[in-house]
Design a protein around this motif. Structure first.
Motif, PDB file in Angstrom:
ATOM      1  N   SER A  32       0.834  -1.203   0.000  1.00 48.11           N
ATOM      2  CA  SER A  32       0.000   0.000   0.000  1.00 48.11           C
ATOM      3  C   SER A  32       0.871   1.256   0.000  1.00 48.11           C
ATOM      4  CB  SER A  32      -0.923  -0.015   1.219  1.00 48.11           C
ATOM      5  OG  SER A  32      -1.624   1.201   1.334  1.00 48.11           O
ATOM      6  N   THR A  35       2.598   1.691  -3.449  1.00 52.77           N
ATOM      7  CA  THR A  35       1.743   1.982  -4.607  1.00 52.77           C
ATOM      8  C   THR A  35       0.864   3.211  -4.423  1.00 52.77           C
ATOM      9  OG1 THR A  35      -0.007   0.546  -3.745  1.00 52.77           O
ATOM     10  CG2 THR A  35       1.577  -0.450  -5.284  1.00 52.77           C
ATOM     11  N   LEU A  37      -1.966   2.855  -3.033  1.00 55.49           N
ATOM     12  CA  LEU A  37      -3.308   2.265  -3.047  1.00 55.49           C
ATOM     13  C   LEU A  37      -3.657   1.802  -1.630  1.00 55.49           C
ATOM     14  CD1 LEU A  37      -2.751   0.049  -6.216  1.00 55.49           C
ATOM     15  CD2 LEU A  37      -4.014   2.214  -6.133  1.00 55.49           C
ATOM     16  N   PRO A  52      -8.607  -4.738 -11.267  1.00 50.16           N
ATOM     17  CA  PRO A  52      -7.956  -3.422 -11.293  1.00 50.16           C
ATOM     18  C   PRO A  52      -7.836  -2.868 -12.703  1.00 50.16           C
ATOM     19  CG  PRO A  52      -6.329  -5.150 -11.025  1.00 50.16           C
ATOM     20  CD  PRO A  52      -7.679  -5.821 -10.990  1.00 50.16           C
ATOM     21  N   THR A  56      -3.712   0.898 -12.341  1.00 50.80           N
ATOM     22  CA  THR A  56      -3.499   0.316 -11.013  1.00 50.80           C
ATOM     23  C   THR A  56      -2.557  -0.884 -11.106  1.00 50.80           C
ATOM     24  OG1 THR A  56      -5.652   1.076 -10.241  1.00 50.80           O
ATOM     25  CG2 THR A  56      -4.659  -0.754  -9.036  1.00 50.80           C
ATOM     26  N   GLN A 100     -12.752   4.098  -6.236  1.00 52.16           N
ATOM     27  CA  GLN A 100     -12.470   4.325  -7.646  1.00 52.16           C
ATOM     28  C   GLN A 100     -13.703   4.868  -8.346  1.00 52.16           C
ATOM     29  OE1 GLN A 100     -11.245   0.288  -8.671  1.00 52.16           O
ATOM     30  NE2 GLN A 100      -9.183   1.071  -8.954  1.00 52.16           N
TER      31      GLN A 100
END
Length: 197
Positions: A32, A35, A37, A52, A56, A100
């Motif tokens: 996490s 990235t 994310l 994804p 991503t 998203q």
């Protein structure tokens, strides 16, 4: 929708992400952090609850230090030439995750059996949607897109470019960018992503 899920299961993207992460001895938190994310999103990807988008996957591949092709190749494949028949393409429809934007495209890997490639070609089907700035993505590398049919709106940085069939665009994908179909109906393009090593 059920065969899309089956095709996704065959690719085992989530399983590949988990195996690579564990092989590199990374926690979900470490991935996490690398990235940008969230942990819940990464967990959903690893459990095949969310498919994804390409941007991503590129972020995950960079953090894991593998090529994007890793997620689209078959285990043990060593072919140097792969023919993908029209009825054998792997179709991936992004599933919505709370953080998203609503998906605006479906993508088909056009060379999923070939290992260690530098480019990743896709057939992309765009859906008409209302544009929002959250649809923009950015990642290292370059992209090429050739519009086959329909009308497409490309948002690149501060520019908005309208594409018609036969138009193509090549750009630095580290700049924020995103696409949306301009009208309902079929809008398809061939896209090639190149990720710098």
């Amino acid at each position: 929708m059920n065969n899309i899920r089956e095709e996704v299961k065959e690719l085992q993207i989530g399983l590949k992400v988990r195996r690579l992460r564990q092989h590199k001895r990374l926690t979900l938190q470490a991935l996490s952090d690398a990235t940008g994310l969230s942990k819940p999103l990464l967990s959903q990807i690893e459990n095949d609850q969310v498919i994804p988008p390409l941007a991503t996957l590129l972020r995950i591949s960079k953090a894991l230090n593998v090529g994007l092709h890793t997620f689209f190749e078959e285990e043990g494949d060593t072919d140097k030439c792969v023919l993908v028949r029209a009825d054998q393409r792997r179709q991936l429809r992004r599933r919505h995750a709370s953080e998203q934007p609503i998906p605006s495209y479906i993508y088909h890997s056009l060379a999923y059996g070939l290992r260690h490639k530098h480019m990743e070609p896709f057939l992309v089907e765009f859906e008409a949607a209302e544009w929002t700035e959250e649809m923009k993505v950015r990642h290292e590398g370059e992209e090429f897109l050739f519009l086959l049919e329909g009308e497409l709106e490309l948002h690149f940085g501060e520019r908005v470019l309208i594409m018609k069939p036969g138009d193509s665009v090549y750009y630095d994908s580290s700049e924020p960018h995103g696409y949306v179909a301009r009208a309902p109906g079929r809008t398809q393009a061939v896209a090639v992503l190149y990720s710098h090593d």
